[in-house]
Design a protein around this motif. Sequence first.
Motif, PDB file in Angstrom:
ATOM      1  N   SER A   1      15.042  11.362  -5.544  1.00 55.89           N
ATOM      2  CA  SER A   1      14.144  12.457  -5.198  1.00 55.89           C
ATOM      3  C   SER A   1      12.691  12.017  -5.090  1.00 55.89           C
ATOM      4  O   SER A   1      11.904  12.611  -4.360  1.00 55.89           O
ATOM      5  CB  SER A   1      14.261  13.574  -6.243  1.00 55.89           C
ATOM      6  OG  SER A   1      13.946  13.089  -7.527  1.00 55.89           O
ATOM      7  N   SER A   2      12.313  10.954  -5.807  1.00 54.26           N
ATOM      8  CA  SER A   2      10.931  10.482  -5.759  1.00 54.26           C
ATOM      9  C   SER A   2      10.742   9.285  -4.838  1.00 54.26           C
ATOM     10  O   SER A   2       9.654   8.738  -4.726  1.00 54.26           O
ATOM     11  CB  SER A   2      10.448  10.119  -7.174  1.00 54.26           C
ATOM     12  OG  SER A   2      11.264   9.100  -7.718  1.00 54.26           O
ATOM     13  N   GLY A   3      11.818   8.857  -4.164  1.00 53.89           N
ATOM     14  CA  GLY A   3      11.716   7.742  -3.257  1.00 53.89           C
ATOM     15  C   GLY A   3      11.712   6.400  -3.974  1.00 53.89           C
ATOM     16  O   GLY A   3      11.745   6.315  -5.197  1.00 53.89           O
ATOM     17  N   ALA A   4      11.694   5.326  -3.204  1.00 48.70           N
ATOM     18  CA  ALA A   4      11.659   3.973  -3.755  1.00 48.70           C
ATOM     19  C   ALA A   4      10.889   3.111  -2.773  1.00 48.70           C
ATOM     20  O   ALA A   4      11.393   2.785  -1.697  1.00 48.70           O
ATOM     21  CB  ALA A   4      13.070   3.444  -3.957  1.00 48.70           C
ATOM     22  N   ALA A   5       9.683   2.747  -3.142  1.00 46.03           N
ATOM     23  CA  ALA A   5       8.776   2.093  -2.203  1.00 46.03           C
ATOM     24  C   ALA A   5       9.338   0.793  -1.651  1.00 46.03           C
ATOM     25  O   ALA A   5       9.234   0.515  -0.452  1.00 46.03           O
ATOM     26  CB  ALA A   5       7.424   1.843  -2.878  1.00 46.03           C
ATOM     27  N   SER A   6       9.949  -0.047  -2.488  1.00 43.23           N
ATOM     28  CA  SER A   6      10.443  -1.335  -2.013  1.00 43.23           C
ATOM     29  C   SER A   6      11.617  -1.161  -1.048  1.00 43.23           C
ATOM     30  O   SER A   6      11.717  -1.881  -0.042  1.00 43.23           O
ATOM     31  CB  SER A   6      10.844  -2.215  -3.198  1.00 43.23           C
ATOM     32  OG  SER A   6      11.842  -1.592  -3.984  1.00 43.23           O
ATOM     33  N   ILE A   7      12.509  -0.209  -1.345  1.00 39.47           N
ATOM     34  CA  ILE A   7      13.606   0.076  -0.425  1.00 39.47           C
ATOM     35  C   ILE A   7      13.053   0.606   0.894  1.00 39.47           C
ATOM     36  O   ILE A   7      13.479   0.181   1.981  1.00 39.47           O
ATOM     37  CB  ILE A   7      14.588   1.084  -1.052  1.00 39.47           C
ATOM     38  CG1 ILE A   7      15.348   0.430  -2.207  1.00 39.47           C
ATOM     39  CG2 ILE A   7      15.565   1.618  -0.012  1.00 39.47           C
ATOM     40  CD1 ILE A   7      16.312   1.360  -2.935  1.00 39.47           C
TER      41      ILE A   7
END
Length: 386
Positions: free
Chosen positions: A209-215
Amino acid sequence: MNHGQTAPEDRARPLSVVLAGGGTAGHISPMIAIADAVRRSRPDARITMVGTPSGMETRLVPAAGYALETIDRVPMPRRLSADLAKLPGRFSRAVRQAAEIIRAAEADVVVGVGGYVCTPMYAAARRLRVPIVIHEANARPGLANRVGRALGGSVAVAFASTPLGGADHVGMPMRREISQLDRAGRRAEARAALGADPQERLIVVTGGSSGAASINRAVAEFASSGRAAEAGVRLIHITGRGKEVLDPAGSPLSAPGYAQRDYVDGMETAYAAADLLVARSGAGTVSELAATGTPAVLVPLPHGNGEQALNAHDLVSAGGAILVPDDEFTADFLAQTVAPLARDEDRLAEMSRAALTSGVRDADEQMAARVIAAAEAGRGEGRSRA
Protein backbone atom coordinates in the motif's frame (compact mmCIF):
# COMPACT_ATOMS: atom_id res chain seq x y z
CA MET A 1 -18.89 -19.09 42.44
CA ASN A 2 -17.55 -22.62 42.68
CA HIS A 3 -14.58 -23.66 40.58
CA GLY A 4 -15.68 -25.57 37.49
CA GLN A 5 -19.19 -24.07 37.48
CA THR A 6 -20.59 -21.30 35.33
CA ALA A 7 -22.92 -18.78 36.92
CA PRO A 8 -26.45 -18.62 35.43
CA GLU A 9 -25.90 -15.01 34.39
CA ASP A 10 -22.69 -16.02 32.55
CA ARG A 11 -24.54 -18.76 30.67
CA ALA A 12 -27.25 -16.33 29.64
CA ARG A 13 -25.14 -13.48 28.28
CA PRO A 14 -23.38 -13.55 24.89
CA LEU A 15 -19.68 -14.28 24.72
CA SER A 16 -17.54 -11.17 25.08
CA VAL A 17 -14.35 -11.17 23.02
CA VAL A 18 -11.71 -8.44 23.30
CA LEU A 19 -9.21 -8.29 20.43
CA ALA A 20 -6.02 -6.23 20.64
CA GLY A 21 -3.59 -5.28 17.92
CA GLY A 22 -2.46 -2.46 15.72
CA GLY A 23 0.21 -0.27 14.28
CA THR A 24 0.27 -1.85 10.82
CA ALA A 25 -2.16 -3.53 8.45
CA GLY A 26 -0.18 -6.74 9.03
CA HIS A 27 -1.59 -6.83 12.56
CA ILE A 28 -4.99 -5.27 11.92
CA SER A 29 -6.13 -7.37 8.96
CA PRO A 30 -5.88 -10.74 10.76
CA MET A 31 -7.50 -9.22 13.85
CA ILE A 32 -10.51 -8.16 11.79
CA ALA A 33 -10.64 -11.53 10.02
CA ILE A 34 -10.72 -13.33 13.39
CA ALA A 35 -13.50 -11.03 14.63
CA ASP A 36 -15.53 -11.64 11.47
CA ALA A 37 -15.16 -15.40 11.90
CA VAL A 38 -16.24 -15.22 15.55
CA ARG A 39 -19.30 -13.26 14.46
CA ARG A 40 -20.18 -15.84 11.81
CA SER A 41 -20.01 -18.60 14.43
CA ARG A 42 -21.61 -16.60 17.23
CA PRO A 43 -23.69 -13.77 15.71
CA ASP A 44 -24.57 -12.47 19.17
CA ALA A 45 -20.96 -12.27 20.37
CA ARG A 46 -19.87 -8.91 21.77
CA ILE A 47 -16.70 -7.77 20.01
CA THR A 48 -14.42 -5.10 21.48
CA MET A 49 -11.26 -4.04 19.64
CA VAL A 50 -8.37 -2.25 21.29
CA GLY A 51 -5.53 -0.28 19.73
CA THR A 52 -3.56 2.91 20.29
CA PRO A 53 -4.62 6.42 19.27
CA SER A 54 -1.89 6.77 16.63
CA GLY A 55 -2.06 3.48 14.70
CA MET A 56 -3.73 2.54 11.41
CA GLU A 57 -6.36 0.77 13.49
CA THR A 58 -8.05 4.12 14.13
CA ARG A 59 -9.06 4.08 10.45
CA LEU A 60 -9.23 0.40 9.52
CA VAL A 61 -11.20 -0.94 12.50
CA PRO A 62 -14.15 1.47 12.21
CA ALA A 63 -14.14 0.94 8.43
CA ALA A 64 -14.64 -2.79 9.11
CA GLY A 65 -17.68 -2.01 11.26
CA TYR A 66 -16.17 -2.39 14.74
CA ALA A 67 -15.82 0.13 17.54
CA LEU A 68 -12.29 0.80 18.77
CA GLU A 69 -11.10 1.44 22.32
CA THR A 70 -7.60 2.86 22.80
CA ILE A 71 -4.87 2.75 25.41
CA ASP A 72 -1.59 4.63 25.58
CA ARG A 73 1.16 3.60 23.21
CA VAL A 74 4.17 2.40 25.23
CA PRO A 75 7.19 1.74 22.97
CA MET A 76 10.26 0.07 24.42
CA PRO A 77 13.24 2.51 24.37
CA ARG A 78 16.09 1.02 22.35
CA ARG A 79 18.89 2.75 24.29
CA LEU A 80 19.55 4.30 27.68
CA SER A 81 17.63 7.55 27.93
CA ALA A 82 15.21 9.52 30.06
CA ASP A 83 12.43 7.61 28.35
CA LEU A 84 13.69 4.36 29.87
CA ALA A 85 13.22 5.77 33.37
CA LYS A 86 9.65 6.71 32.48
CA LEU A 87 8.83 3.25 31.11
CA PRO A 88 7.53 1.62 34.34
CA GLY A 89 5.06 4.42 35.01
CA ARG A 90 3.87 4.54 31.41
CA PHE A 91 3.46 0.79 31.27
CA SER A 92 1.54 0.68 34.56
CA ARG A 93 -0.83 3.34 33.28
CA ALA A 94 -1.44 1.40 30.05
CA VAL A 95 -2.12 -1.79 32.03
CA ARG A 96 -4.68 0.08 34.15
CA GLN A 97 -6.34 1.38 31.00
CA ALA A 98 -6.36 -2.15 29.56
CA ALA A 99 -7.91 -3.56 32.74
CA GLU A 100 -10.68 -0.96 32.63
CA ILE A 101 -11.56 -2.02 29.07
CA ILE A 102 -11.52 -5.72 29.96
CA ARG A 103 -13.75 -5.17 32.98
CA ALA A 104 -16.18 -2.90 31.10
CA ALA A 105 -16.48 -5.49 28.33
CA GLU A 106 -16.89 -8.32 30.85
CA ALA A 107 -14.38 -10.09 28.63
CA ASP A 108 -14.40 -13.86 28.43
CA VAL A 109 -11.17 -13.90 26.43
CA VAL A 110 -8.47 -11.48 25.26
CA VAL A 111 -7.08 -12.09 21.78
CA GLY A 112 -3.80 -10.47 20.73
CA VAL A 113 -2.21 -10.28 17.30
CA GLY A 114 0.83 -8.11 18.08
CA GLY A 115 1.79 -4.46 18.28
CA TYR A 116 2.46 -2.04 21.15
CA VAL A 117 -1.08 -2.38 22.49
CA CYS A 118 -0.80 -6.09 23.20
CA THR A 119 1.74 -6.24 26.04
CA PRO A 120 -0.39 -4.13 28.45
CA MET A 121 -3.50 -6.05 27.37
CA TYR A 122 -1.82 -9.40 28.10
CA ALA A 123 -0.60 -8.16 31.49
CA ALA A 124 -4.08 -6.92 32.42
CA ALA A 125 -5.73 -10.12 31.24
CA ARG A 126 -3.34 -12.22 33.29
CA ARG A 127 -4.02 -10.08 36.37
CA LEU A 128 -7.80 -10.46 35.87
CA ARG A 129 -7.51 -14.20 35.10
CA VAL A 130 -9.02 -13.79 31.65
CA PRO A 131 -7.78 -16.37 29.10
CA ILE A 132 -5.30 -15.11 26.50
CA VAL A 133 -5.24 -16.32 22.88
CA ILE A 134 -2.39 -15.13 20.64
CA HIS A 135 -1.87 -15.13 16.89
CA GLU A 136 1.67 -14.46 15.65
CA ALA A 137 1.67 -13.40 12.01
CA ASN A 138 5.42 -13.22 11.37
CA ALA A 139 8.09 -15.83 11.02
CA ARG A 140 10.12 -13.92 13.63
CA PRO A 141 7.89 -13.48 16.72
CA GLY A 142 7.38 -9.99 18.06
CA LEU A 143 8.22 -9.00 21.63
CA ALA A 144 4.58 -8.50 22.67
CA ASN A 145 3.56 -11.99 21.64
CA ARG A 146 6.61 -13.54 23.28
CA VAL A 147 5.54 -11.81 26.49
CA GLY A 148 1.99 -13.02 26.02
CA ARG A 149 3.17 -16.59 25.68
CA ALA A 150 5.25 -16.21 28.86
CA LEU A 151 2.10 -15.02 30.62
CA GLY A 152 0.33 -18.24 29.72
CA GLY A 153 -1.31 -17.36 26.45
CA SER A 154 -2.36 -20.04 23.98
CA VAL A 155 -0.38 -19.37 20.79
CA ALA A 156 -1.09 -19.99 17.12
CA VAL A 157 1.22 -19.01 14.25
CA ALA A 158 0.87 -18.17 10.58
CA PHE A 159 4.08 -19.96 9.53
CA ALA A 160 5.06 -23.49 10.50
CA SER A 161 8.70 -22.37 10.85
CA THR A 162 7.98 -19.66 13.44
CA PRO A 163 10.16 -20.41 16.51
CA LEU A 164 7.58 -20.01 19.28
CA GLY A 165 7.51 -23.03 21.57
CA GLY A 166 4.19 -24.77 22.04
CA ALA A 167 2.51 -22.87 19.19
CA ASP A 168 0.07 -24.45 16.76
CA HIS A 169 0.33 -23.74 13.04
CA VAL A 170 -3.03 -22.41 11.82
CA GLY A 171 -2.04 -20.09 8.98
CA MET A 172 -2.94 -16.43 8.48
CA PRO A 173 -6.50 -15.22 9.07
CA MET A 174 -7.52 -13.22 6.01
CA ARG A 175 -10.56 -11.82 4.22
CA ARG A 176 -12.68 -14.55 2.71
CA GLU A 177 -12.68 -12.76 -0.64
CA ILE A 178 -9.02 -13.79 -0.76
CA SER A 179 -8.96 -17.10 1.14
CA GLN A 180 -11.82 -18.49 -0.95
CA LEU A 181 -10.70 -16.97 -4.24
CA ASP A 182 -11.23 -19.00 -7.42
CA ARG A 183 -8.40 -17.58 -9.52
CA ALA A 184 -9.41 -19.31 -12.75
CA GLY A 185 -13.07 -18.41 -12.32
CA ARG A 186 -12.30 -14.74 -11.58
CA ARG A 187 -9.55 -14.33 -14.20
CA ALA A 188 -11.58 -12.67 -17.00
CA GLU A 189 -13.40 -10.33 -14.62
CA ALA A 190 -10.18 -9.37 -12.83
CA ARG A 191 -8.32 -8.68 -16.05
CA ALA A 192 -11.15 -6.52 -17.30
CA ALA A 193 -10.99 -4.54 -14.04
CA LEU A 194 -7.26 -3.93 -14.58
CA GLY A 195 -7.60 -3.18 -18.29
CA ALA A 196 -5.64 -6.26 -19.37
CA ASP A 197 -6.37 -8.55 -22.30
CA PRO A 198 -7.37 -12.13 -21.35
CA GLN A 199 -4.67 -13.59 -23.59
CA GLU A 200 -1.71 -11.48 -22.47
CA ARG A 201 1.05 -12.88 -20.28
CA LEU A 202 0.48 -10.62 -17.32
CA ILE A 203 2.92 -9.63 -14.58
CA VAL A 204 1.50 -7.60 -11.71
CA VAL A 205 4.03 -5.73 -9.60
CA THR A 206 3.21 -4.25 -6.20
CA GLY A 207 5.26 -2.86 -3.36
CA GLY A 208 2.30 -2.84 -0.99
CA SER A 209 0.00 0.00 0.00
CA SER A 210 2.92 2.38 0.58
CA GLY A 211 4.88 1.34 -2.50
CA ALA A 212 8.52 0.26 -2.76
CA ALA A 213 10.93 2.74 -4.26
CA SER A 214 13.62 0.26 -5.34
CA ILE A 215 11.08 -2.04 -7.02
CA ASN A 216 9.48 0.95 -8.72
CA ARG A 217 12.84 2.11 -10.10
CA ALA A 218 13.70 -1.27 -11.56
CA VAL A 219 10.29 -1.68 -13.16
CA ALA A 220 10.38 1.84 -14.58
CA GLU A 221 13.78 1.21 -16.19
CA PHE A 222 12.60 -2.13 -17.61
CA ALA A 223 9.43 -0.64 -19.04
CA SER A 224 10.82 2.65 -20.36
CA SER A 225 13.51 0.80 -22.33
CA GLY A 226 10.79 -1.05 -24.24
CA ARG A 227 11.85 -4.44 -22.91
CA ALA A 228 8.40 -5.37 -21.60
CA ALA A 229 6.94 -5.30 -25.09
CA GLU A 230 10.03 -7.01 -26.52
CA ALA A 231 9.67 -9.81 -23.95
CA GLY A 232 6.06 -10.45 -24.92
CA VAL A 233 4.61 -9.62 -21.53
CA ARG A 234 2.30 -6.98 -20.16
CA LEU A 235 3.21 -5.39 -16.88
CA ILE A 236 0.70 -3.72 -14.57
CA HIS A 237 2.51 -1.74 -11.91
CA ILE A 238 0.70 -0.92 -8.65
CA THR A 239 2.98 1.86 -7.45
CA GLY A 240 1.36 2.81 -4.17
CA ARG A 241 -0.49 6.05 -3.48
CA GLY A 242 1.66 9.08 -4.08
CA LYS A 243 4.36 6.91 -5.70
CA GLU A 244 3.49 7.50 -9.36
CA VAL A 245 6.40 6.72 -11.68
CA LEU A 246 7.35 9.67 -13.90
CA ASP A 247 9.29 9.89 -17.12
CA PRO A 248 12.24 12.32 -17.54
CA ALA A 249 9.81 15.06 -18.60
CA GLY A 250 7.87 14.70 -15.33
CA SER A 251 4.81 13.06 -16.86
CA PRO A 252 3.38 9.68 -15.76
CA LEU A 253 5.49 6.98 -17.38
CA SER A 254 3.85 5.38 -20.38
CA ALA A 255 5.46 2.62 -22.42
CA PRO A 256 4.46 -0.32 -24.65
CA GLY A 257 3.41 -3.31 -22.54
CA TYR A 258 3.28 -1.20 -19.37
CA ALA A 259 0.56 0.47 -17.33
CA GLN A 260 0.61 1.88 -13.83
CA ARG A 261 -2.00 2.56 -11.20
CA ASP A 262 -1.55 3.72 -7.65
CA TYR A 263 -4.01 1.37 -5.98
CA VAL A 264 -6.18 -1.70 -6.50
CA ASP A 265 -9.35 -2.00 -4.44
CA GLY A 266 -8.98 -5.57 -3.24
CA MET A 267 -5.79 -7.56 -3.85
CA GLU A 268 -7.93 -10.54 -4.86
CA THR A 269 -8.29 -8.76 -8.21
CA ALA A 270 -4.51 -8.71 -8.66
CA TYR A 271 -4.15 -12.35 -7.60
CA ALA A 272 -6.85 -13.49 -10.04
CA ALA A 273 -5.53 -11.45 -12.95
CA ALA A 274 -1.80 -12.13 -12.67
CA ASP A 275 0.10 -14.96 -14.31
CA LEU A 276 2.95 -13.90 -12.02
CA LEU A 277 3.06 -11.42 -9.15
CA VAL A 278 6.11 -9.48 -7.95
CA ALA A 279 5.91 -8.21 -4.37
CA ARG A 280 7.57 -7.64 -1.03
CA SER A 281 7.32 -10.57 1.35
CA GLY A 282 5.24 -9.21 4.19
CA ALA A 283 3.55 -11.94 6.19
CA GLY A 284 0.10 -11.10 4.86
CA THR A 285 1.20 -11.04 1.23
CA VAL A 286 3.08 -14.34 1.48
CA SER A 287 0.13 -16.04 3.17
CA GLU A 288 -2.34 -14.70 0.60
CA LEU A 289 -0.16 -15.86 -2.30
CA ALA A 290 -0.09 -19.36 -0.81
CA ALA A 291 -3.82 -19.43 -0.11
CA THR A 292 -4.70 -18.30 -3.63
CA GLY A 293 -2.02 -20.29 -5.46
CA THR A 294 -0.53 -17.22 -7.13
CA PRO A 295 3.03 -17.76 -8.45
CA ALA A 296 5.31 -15.02 -7.23
CA VAL A 297 8.71 -13.38 -7.24
CA LEU A 298 9.38 -12.09 -3.73
CA VAL A 299 11.73 -9.19 -3.01
CA PRO A 300 12.20 -8.84 0.78
CA LEU A 301 12.79 -5.46 2.33
CA PRO A 302 16.56 -4.93 2.57
CA HIS A 303 16.43 -3.30 6.00
CA GLY A 304 15.01 -4.26 9.39
CA ASN A 305 15.62 -7.54 11.16
CA GLY A 306 15.44 -9.84 8.14
CA GLU A 307 11.85 -10.72 8.97
CA GLN A 308 10.58 -10.56 5.38
CA ALA A 309 13.07 -13.11 4.09
CA LEU A 310 12.00 -15.44 6.90
CA ASN A 311 8.34 -14.89 6.03
CA ALA A 312 9.06 -16.06 2.49
CA HIS A 313 10.97 -19.18 3.54
CA ASP A 314 8.13 -21.71 3.70
CA LEU A 315 6.53 -20.67 0.39
CA VAL A 316 9.86 -20.55 -1.44
CA SER A 317 10.89 -23.94 -0.01
CA ALA A 318 7.59 -25.43 -1.20
CA GLY A 319 8.30 -24.15 -4.73
CA GLY A 320 5.48 -21.60 -4.87
CA ALA A 321 7.73 -18.55 -5.22
CA ILE A 322 11.27 -17.48 -6.00
CA LEU A 323 13.22 -15.07 -3.82
CA VAL A 324 15.55 -12.31 -4.99
CA PRO A 325 17.48 -9.87 -2.76
CA ASP A 326 16.46 -6.24 -3.17
CA ASP A 327 19.80 -5.18 -4.64
CA GLU A 328 19.54 -7.90 -7.31
CA PHE A 329 16.06 -6.92 -8.41
CA THR A 330 17.00 -4.88 -11.48
CA ALA A 331 15.73 -4.21 -14.97
CA ASP A 332 18.08 -6.93 -16.20
CA PHE A 333 16.62 -9.41 -13.69
CA LEU A 334 13.15 -8.57 -14.94
CA ALA A 335 14.24 -9.16 -18.53
CA GLN A 336 16.28 -12.30 -17.93
CA THR A 337 14.30 -14.07 -15.20
CA VAL A 338 10.87 -12.59 -14.50
CA ALA A 339 9.60 -12.13 -18.06
CA PRO A 340 10.63 -15.65 -19.21
CA LEU A 341 9.00 -17.12 -16.10
CA ALA A 342 5.74 -15.29 -16.87
CA ARG A 343 5.70 -16.98 -20.31
CA ASP A 344 6.41 -20.47 -18.93
CA GLU A 345 2.91 -21.88 -18.41
CA ASP A 346 4.10 -25.28 -17.18
CA ARG A 347 6.41 -23.76 -14.57
CA LEU A 348 3.70 -21.37 -13.41
CA ALA A 349 1.23 -24.25 -13.05
CA GLU A 350 3.77 -26.14 -10.91
CA MET A 351 4.34 -23.07 -8.74
CA SER A 352 0.61 -22.56 -8.30
CA ARG A 353 0.11 -26.15 -7.18
CA ALA A 354 3.05 -25.88 -4.78
CA ALA A 355 1.71 -22.64 -3.31
CA LEU A 356 -1.74 -24.13 -2.77
CA THR A 357 -0.18 -27.13 -1.03
CA SER A 358 1.50 -24.86 1.51
CA GLY A 359 -1.42 -22.42 1.81
CA VAL A 360 -4.03 -22.36 4.56
CA ARG A 361 -7.49 -21.10 3.68
CA ASP A 362 -9.41 -21.52 6.94
CA ALA A 363 -7.13 -19.83 9.48
CA ASP A 364 -9.87 -17.38 10.42
CA GLU A 365 -12.22 -20.26 11.28
CA GLN A 366 -9.50 -22.11 13.18
CA MET A 367 -8.73 -19.01 15.23
CA ALA A 368 -12.42 -18.34 15.91
CA ALA A 369 -12.83 -21.89 17.22
CA ARG A 370 -9.81 -21.42 19.52
CA VAL A 371 -11.13 -18.11 20.79
CA ILE A 372 -14.62 -19.44 21.50
CA ALA A 373 -13.25 -22.55 23.22
CA ALA A 374 -10.97 -20.45 25.43
CA ALA A 375 -13.82 -18.09 26.32
CA GLU A 376 -16.15 -20.93 27.27
CA ALA A 377 -13.44 -22.68 29.26
CA GLY A 378 -12.71 -19.44 31.11
CA ARG A 379 -16.34 -19.12 32.10
CA GLY A 380 -16.27 -22.65 33.48
CA GLU A 381 -13.29 -21.81 35.68
CA GLY A 382 -15.35 -19.20 37.49
CA ARG A 383 -12.54 -16.63 37.64
CA SER A 384 -12.90 -13.31 39.43
CA ARG A 385 -12.85 -9.99 37.57
CA ALA A 386 -12.39 -7.94 40.71
